[in-house]
Design a protein around this motif. Sequence first.
Motif, PDB file in Angstrom:
ATOM      1  N   ILE A 183      50.946  79.769 -31.327  1.00 21.76           N
ATOM      2  CA  ILE A 183      50.241  81.026 -31.636  1.00 21.76           C
ATOM      3  C   ILE A 183      50.037  81.851 -30.371  1.00 21.76           C
ATOM      4  N   ASP A 184      49.742  81.166 -29.276  1.00 19.60           N
ATOM      5  CA  ASP A 184      49.504  81.854 -28.003  1.00 19.60           C
ATOM      6  C   ASP A 184      50.784  82.273 -27.304  1.00 19.60           C
ATOM      7  N   GLY A 185      51.931  81.970 -27.898  1.00 19.82           N
ATOM      8  CA  GLY A 185      53.200  82.432 -27.356  1.00 19.82           C
ATOM      9  C   GLY A 185      53.855  81.537 -26.330  1.00 19.82           C
ATOM     10  N   PHE A 186      53.346  80.321 -26.173  1.00 17.36           N
ATOM     11  CA  PHE A 186      53.941  79.403 -25.214  1.00 17.36           C
ATOM     12  C   PHE A 186      55.173  78.722 -25.809  1.00 17.36           C
ATOM     13  N   SER A 187      56.093  78.356 -24.951  1.00 12.59           N
ATOM     14  CA  SER A 187      57.114  77.396 -25.344  1.00 12.59           C
ATOM     15  C   SER A 187      56.452  76.028 -25.362  1.00 12.59           C
ATOM     16  N   VAL A 188      57.058  75.082 -26.079  1.00 11.85           N
ATOM     17  CA  VAL A 188      56.489  73.735 -26.171  1.00 11.85           C
ATOM     18  C   VAL A 188      57.583  72.710 -25.894  1.00 11.85           C
ATOM     19  N   VAL A 189      57.299  71.810 -24.969  1.00 13.29           N
ATOM     20  CA  VAL A 189      58.175  70.673 -24.713  1.00 13.29           C
ATOM     21  C   VAL A 189      57.444  69.457 -25.262  1.00 13.29           C
ATOM     22  N   LEU A 190      58.053  68.787 -26.230  1.00 12.85           N
ATOM     23  CA  LEU A 190      57.308  67.815 -27.028  1.00 12.85           C
ATOM     24  C   LEU A 190      58.059  66.491 -27.189  1.00 12.85           C
ATOM     25  N   VAL A 248      64.797  76.110 -31.315  1.00 16.57           N
ATOM     26  CA  VAL A 248      64.510  74.745 -30.873  1.00 16.57           C
ATOM     27  C   VAL A 248      65.760  74.059 -30.323  1.00 16.57           C
ATOM     28  N   HIS A 249      65.529  73.218 -29.318  1.00 16.05           N
ATOM     29  CA  HIS A 249      66.544  72.299 -28.805  1.00 16.05           C
ATOM     30  C   HIS A 249      66.016  70.887 -29.029  1.00 16.05           C
ATOM     31  N   VAL A 250      66.886  69.979 -29.417  1.00 18.32           N
ATOM     32  CA  VAL A 250      66.528  68.563 -29.470  1.00 18.32           C
ATOM     33  C   VAL A 250      67.564  67.796 -28.657  1.00 18.32           C
ATOM     34  N   PHE A 251      67.068  67.071 -27.659  1.00 21.80           N
ATOM     35  CA  PHE A 251      67.936  66.291 -26.792  1.00 21.80           C
ATOM     36  C   PHE A 251      67.724  64.802 -27.071  1.00 21.80           C
ATOM     37  N   GLU A 252      68.826  64.071 -27.152  1.00 27.44           N
ATOM     38  CA  GLU A 252      68.763  62.624 -27.325  1.00 27.44           C
ATOM     39  C   GLU A 252      69.472  61.936 -26.164  1.00 27.44           C
ATOM     40  N   PHE A 253      68.932  60.776 -25.757  1.00 30.57           N
ATOM     41  CA  PHE A 253      69.554  59.942 -24.720  1.00 30.57           C
ATOM     42  C   PHE A 253      69.900  60.753 -23.467  1.00 30.57           C
ATOM     43  N   LEU A 254      68.954  61.535 -23.004  1.00 27.99           N
ATOM     44  CA  LEU A 254      69.199  62.425 -21.873  1.00 27.99           C
ATOM     45  C   LEU A 254      69.708  61.687 -20.640  1.00 27.99           C
ATOM     46  N   GLY A 308      69.104  75.037 -32.742  1.00 30.47           N
ATOM     47  CA  GLY A 308      68.933  75.746 -34.007  1.00 30.47           C
ATOM     48  C   GLY A 308      67.528  76.277 -34.125  1.00 30.47           C
ATOM     49  N   THR A 309      66.990  76.266 -35.337  1.00 29.39           N
ATOM     50  CA  THR A 309      65.612  76.674 -35.565  1.00 29.39           C
ATOM     51  C   THR A 309      64.808  75.466 -36.022  1.00 29.39           C
ATOM     52  N   VAL A 310      63.507  75.583 -35.947  1.00 32.90           N
ATOM     53  CA  VAL A 310      62.650  74.478 -36.396  1.00 32.90           C
ATOM     54  C   VAL A 310      62.896  74.178 -37.871  1.00 32.90           C
ATOM     55  N   LYS A 311      63.174  75.198 -38.666  1.00 32.04           N
ATOM     56  CA  LYS A 311      63.461  74.993 -40.089  1.00 32.04           C
ATOM     57  C   LYS A 311      64.664  74.069 -40.269  1.00 32.04           C
ATOM     58  N   ASP A 312      65.645  74.167 -39.368  1.00 30.76           N
ATOM     59  CA  ASP A 312      66.846  73.338 -39.458  1.00 30.76           C
ATOM     60  C   ASP A 312      66.558  71.842 -39.260  1.00 30.76           C
ATOM     61  N   LEU A 344      64.560  58.051 -28.746  1.00 28.77           N
ATOM     62  CA  LEU A 344      64.675  58.563 -27.375  1.00 28.77           C
ATOM     63  C   LEU A 344      65.101  60.028 -27.414  1.00 28.77           C
ATOM     64  N   SER A 345      64.220  60.856 -27.929  1.00 30.17           N
ATOM     65  CA  SER A 345      64.528  62.279 -28.055  1.00 30.17           C
ATOM     66  C   SER A 345      63.351  63.131 -27.597  1.00 30.17           C
ATOM     67  N   VAL A 346      63.685  64.327 -27.168  1.00 31.22           N
ATOM     68  CA  VAL A 346      62.699  65.316 -26.736  1.00 31.22           C
ATOM     69  C   VAL A 346      63.062  66.634 -27.385  1.00 31.22           C
ATOM     70  N   MET A 347      62.061  67.362 -27.874  1.00 25.11           N
ATOM     71  CA  MET A 347      62.346  68.669 -28.457  1.00 25.11           C
ATOM     72  C   MET A 347      61.687  69.775 -27.646  1.00 25.11           C
ATOM     73  N   VAL A 348      62.355  70.920 -27.610  1.00 29.24           N
ATOM     74  CA  VAL A 348      61.854  72.077 -26.880  1.00 29.24           C
ATOM     75  C   VAL A 348      61.843  73.266 -27.828  1.00 29.24           C
ATOM     76  N   ILE A 349      60.657  73.778 -28.127  1.00 35.83           N
ATOM     77  CA  ILE A 349      60.538  75.001 -28.919  1.00 35.83           C
ATOM     78  C   ILE A 349      60.465  76.157 -27.931  1.00 35.83           C
ATOM     79  N   ASN A 350      61.458  77.023 -27.983  1.00 33.97           N
ATOM     80  CA  ASN A 350      61.652  78.033 -26.941  1.00 33.97           C
ATOM     81  C   ASN A 350      61.095  79.392 -27.371  1.00 33.97           C
TER      82      ASN A 350
END
Length: 232
Positions: A146-153, A187-193, A203-207, A216-222
């Motif tokens: 809501i505050d407009g930040f990207s999120v690394v999760l 969104v980006h989702v990385f596995e086994f970095l 893609g998008t979060v909806k995807d 072993l994954s990390v997601m980034v909402i950009n």
Amino acid sequence: MAQVYAVGVGPGSSRYVTGIVKDVIQNCDIVIGYKYTLNTIDSLIKGKQVHEITMKNQEEAYQEVAKTLGDKKLVIPFTGDVNFSESEVVDRLIEVFGDVEIIPGISAIQVAASKARVPLDKSKVITMHVTTTIEEKKLELQKALIDGFSVVLVPRPWPKVPEKHFMQSEIAHYLRKNGFDTTSLKVHVFEFLTTERETEFVGTVKDLEGREFSDLSVMVINQSSLESYINF
């Protein structure tokens, strides 16, 4: 007098193990760690007393080694950085061994943010990878977006307890049900970095709904935008 080290060995590739961590491992006597983490430092632990642990037997292993440690050097390696998403285990190590020296490593969070070109100083970093309740973290995720930040999760894999399982698909459903337009959230989702198995989903979060990803994954909402010094 015993020396105990908790060290970060990076996301998975041995190339991401820092020099200081290599030195500590090479000069230790005993290593206790999970299989995936030990594989990252396999070339450094040959000839050491190695205890491969799981979540089920780690407490038993810590207690057993603590009784006979004497003046030996013990290393407990962690995938990524010791200071991120590992506090529950580190706190227990301090309870068991007393003085524990912590040496940071390179986190998958840093690598994911770099690959997605999302600056950490404009992002909120959230880990759901804990055993305690994550309800406040879910609210933190909402507020960050809501505050407009990207999120690394870092999501939470818990397939044996569905109500605690909170991976990418569950996160996508959660955000949509709470009023977010998930078709517009990139969104980006990385596995086994950093490993040979590394993959990236863009893609998008909806995807993400209905999609399964590795533990072993990390997601980034950009939600970032370019703000170079030339514009100010």
